[in-house]
Design an enzyme around this catalytic site. Structure first.
Site, PDB file in Angstrom:
ATOM      1  N   HIS A   7       0.826  -1.206   0.000  1.00  0.00           N
ATOM      2  CA  HIS A   7       0.000   0.000   0.000  1.00  0.00           C
ATOM      3  C   HIS A   7       0.858   1.253   0.000  1.00  0.00           C
ATOM      4  CE1 HIS A   7       0.588  -0.558   4.410  1.00  0.00           C
ATOM      5  NE2 HIS A   7       0.559   0.766   4.445  1.00  0.00           N
ATOM      6  N   GLU A  43      -8.273   4.822   9.948  1.00  0.00           N
ATOM      7  CA  GLU A  43      -7.810   4.565   8.589  1.00  0.00           C
ATOM      8  C   GLU A  43      -8.867   3.888   7.739  1.00  0.00           C
ATOM      9  OE1 GLU A  43      -5.473   0.641   8.101  1.00  0.00           O
ATOM     10  OE2 GLU A  43      -4.694   1.593   9.918  1.00  0.00           O
ATOM     11  N   GLN A  60      -3.896   3.452   1.608  1.00  0.00           N
ATOM     12  CA  GLN A  60      -4.254   3.523   3.024  1.00  0.00           C
ATOM     13  C   GLN A  60      -4.387   4.997   3.371  1.00  0.00           C
ATOM     14  OE1 GLN A  60      -1.152   2.773   5.940  1.00  0.00           O
ATOM     15  NE2 GLN A  60      -2.602   1.619   7.187  1.00  0.00           N
ATOM     16  N   HIS A  84       3.912   7.306   3.495  1.00  0.00           N
ATOM     17  CA  HIS A  84       4.845   6.184   3.429  1.00  0.00           C
ATOM     18  C   HIS A  84       4.480   5.240   2.296  1.00  0.00           C
ATOM     19  CE1 HIS A  84       1.608   4.388   5.921  1.00  0.00           C
ATOM     20  NE2 HIS A  84       1.999   3.230   5.389  1.00  0.00           N
ATOM     21  N   GLU A 134       7.521   0.898   5.017  1.00  0.00           N
ATOM     22  CA  GLU A 134       6.906  -0.105   5.879  1.00  0.00           C
ATOM     23  C   GLU A 134       7.062  -1.472   5.223  1.00  0.00           C
ATOM     24  OE1 GLU A 134       2.526  -0.972   7.953  1.00  0.00           O
ATOM     25  OE2 GLU A 134       2.723   0.614   6.460  1.00  0.00           O
TER      26      GLU A 134
END
Length: 157
Positions: A7, A43, A60, A84, A134
């Site tokens: 994502h 989220e 996300q 991110h 991530e």
């Protein structure tokens, strides 16, 4: 081994308004919503497509629920935008250890629970050319329950 883009995290001030933009503009629908108290965010995961490894790719959308959360601080400093990028992996523990061995700072000593029951860790942006990165190992199918039922329940809390 990293297998896909899991994502892209986008920080926003108003989750509902941002979801509506992505729905109206691109036709993306909410696949899952949740509140992560530990990370201080509300989220929404918008599914973009399925992937050949059985996973999926998502946007996300992240709204801070506390000013002192990482996303809250980021929004105060940078405003809305890409927060991110997350790469999918079959083994977040092994890949984070391998990457740590290459001199990249891994922000969590042990992976934590992320969206939809996944296991996650982050890599320091200063070691990744300015990009907060991530690593995500998705939960086993069905391990987190029916995502659409969770969306309806959590949206109305």
């Amino acid at each position: 081994m990293l297998t896909r883009i899991d994502h892209i995290g986008i920080a926003c001030f108003d989750l509902d308004k941002t979801v509506e933009f992505y729905r109206a503009t691109y036709g993306f629908e909410v696949f899952h919503t949740e509140v992560n108290e530990e990370q201080g965010v509300r989220e929404a995961m918008l599914k973009i497509n399925e992937t050949s490894d059985g996973g999926a790719s998502y946007l996300q959308l992240l709204e801070s629920i506390r000013e002192d959360s990482a996303v809250g601080k980021w929004l105060a400093k940078n405003g809305e935008g890409v927060h991110h990028i997350a790469f999918g992996t079959a083994d977040v523990d092994a890949d984070s250890a391998d990457i740590r061995g290459k001199g990249v700072r891994v922000l969590y000593d042990e992976p934590r629970i992320g969206s939809m029951g996944s296991r996650i860790t982050f890599l320091h942006p200063k070691d990744c050319h300015g990009v907060l990165t991530e690593l995500v190992t998705s939960a086993a199918p069905g391990a987190h329950g029916d995502a659409h039922a969770a969306t309806d329940q959590e949206t109305h809390e």
